[in-house]
Design a protein around this motif. Sequence first.
Motif, mmCIF file in Angstrom:
data_model
loop_
_atom_site.group_PDB
_atom_site.id
_atom_site.type_symbol
_atom_site.label_atom_id
_atom_site.label_comp_id
_atom_site.label_asym_id
_atom_site.label_seq_id
_atom_site.Cartn_x
_atom_site.Cartn_y
_atom_site.Cartn_z
ATOM 1 N N GLY A 266 1.929 3.090 4.626
ATOM 2 C CA GLY A 266 1.027 1.945 4.476
ATOM 3 C C GLY A 266 0.360 1.584 5.794
ATOM 4 O O GLY A 266 -0.835 1.261 5.837
ATOM 5 N N GLY B 261 2.833 2.057 -4.943
ATOM 6 C CA GLY B 261 2.182 2.411 -3.686
ATOM 7 C C GLY B 261 1.896 3.902 -3.606
ATOM 8 O O GLY B 261 2.144 4.657 -4.551
ATOM 9 N N ILE C 272 0.833 -1.209 0.000
ATOM 10 C CA ILE C 272 0.000 0.000 0.000
ATOM 11 C C ILE C 272 0.866 1.257 0.000
ATOM 12 O O ILE C 272 0.659 2.170 -0.791
ATOM 13 C CB ILE C 272 -0.951 0.009 1.223
ATOM 14 C CG1 ILE C 272 -1.983 -1.112 1.088
ATOM 15 C CG2 ILE C 272 -1.646 1.369 1.357
ATOM 16 C CD1 ILE C 272 -2.798 -1.353 2.339
#
Lengths: 326, 250
Positions: free
Chosen positions: A269, A305, A257
């Motif tokens: 993340g 990401g 992420i």
Amino acid sequence: MQWSHNMRFFQSYAMKKQLWIIVVIIIAAILPTIIGAFWINVAVEILIMGLFAVSFNMIFGYMGQLSFGHAAFYGVGAYTVGLLMAKLSIPFSLSLIAAMLSAGAFALIIGYFCIRLTGIYFAILTLSFGQLIYYIVFEWYSFTGGDNGLQGIAAPHLLSSVTAYYYFTLVIVIAALIVMWYISRSPFGYTMRAIRDNANRTRFLGINVKRYMLINFVIAGAFAGLAGGLWGPFNQSISPDLLNWTESGIPVFMTVIGGSASFLGPMVGSIIYTFLNAFVTGFTQYWPLIIGIVIMLIILFSPGGIQGLIDKWYKHSDSSDENIEL
Amino acid sequence: MNMTDILKVEHLCKSFGGIMATQDVSYSMKSGEFSAIVGPNGAGKTTFFHLISGYHRADSGSVWYKEKNITKWPPHKIARLGVTRCFQVSNNYPMLTTYENVRQAVLTQKKRTLNLFTPAKNLAVEETLNILDMVGISDNANTMAGNLSQGDKKILEIAMALGSKPELLYLDEPTAGMSSDETYKTMELIKRLNEQMGVTILFTEHDMPVVFGYAHRLTVLHQGAIIADGIPEEVRSDKMVQKVYLGEEE
């Protein structure tokens, strides 16, 4: 000409990022005065899991190997603190140091075997060792409490309020991040990138690749142990689930992420993952569905990401790793 | 110049699945030599480089570097002795810049890679910039190595080799895929390394004018065995060599 022009451009870019980091730290410092106890708890979790994820990314992002057993070291850290504090009444600060040492020692033993492999074999072997330790903890009732876990791990009196524990965690996590940040920019950190990009070439330059990979694995394990050590007194109990493969998956998700190419990507993340988790589970039980969709969207539309997306906004030409990493 | 043997190979053999890639090869080099190994495709040139740089382990025979038996040494230990290798297919760190690629070689040579806390960007700056300048790729210092042109990637190979401060340098087809202008520049650079810095050089090459223009000594491999060895003029007139190799080209 080109060279000095580029350097100036990157310096201003790096400075902007440093400014952002200072802003984030100031926000983090005043956060408990703004938000309620529930969200302070979430913030502690963000910090602990973020530290866990950044340590994971030392193996994934910098060494280029996917560890799927990183929770073993996180769990060993948690159990070290839990056992020392609950059974032997060792002070929290000493227990945290012991958590790093014991997780590092486990990483040394497990890493000795794992660094002989790369790619999918590395991932599978780390997963296997992780599960092995999980089952030992799960079954060893007399020592670890088995599947009952350990209860009554109380933070010292000074840190008993959630706000105090938040500030303590903030300081420890920032200190740990600074140490890892220095390592990532050091010649050792660059040697890890070199091994990631081309292990064979690195060998022919004169580097004992396996030895360097093992050292990195131990450092990453020790910091995961520190994160685990912070978890026990925060949650006041620990269970074998902290070592399970599902727990190993969390830093993987966080890193995907946030972005593995930047140092703070996994922390970004953790903010997104942990915040979403706390928010979403407030009104639905379909958390796995939500996080699954988020990860799918990121992989499809921004494989680098969130941090990769931010970097793209800032600059257009290609550049060095060194400058995108804050 | 010290004229003792820097490299000595005795009765080296290596086979892969029944095919003899290296057959009883004995070879030696004096310090300061500038020599070439030639042979048709599949003659065993790259295998020979693999064997003397530690990438493959010989089935039998031995390899000596300055009176040290390095036959069973791994690549990183051989590299630390001052034996450096450039690869046929460019072999760099695609996600690091040209500058960082060369710096990695310099920092490794200076044994600074276990340093965990000094920012790498403050170290070996001058040496790295000098090397980039010397080989002529300073303009690309900040380019990711993966984005360099093929010719520049080959030059980066040599720059990285320089960062290792080699005493003995193996170059596997250093000018493969280069234009004639790039080839000339590269070979002149290699010649300078040999003449001005005293680096002993062993290279393989397909381009015969390059070989005859630069090598002081020529060794011909055919089916894994040495069939001729001597000064280029001698080797050129060797009947066996003309039959198996040069004849095909002329």
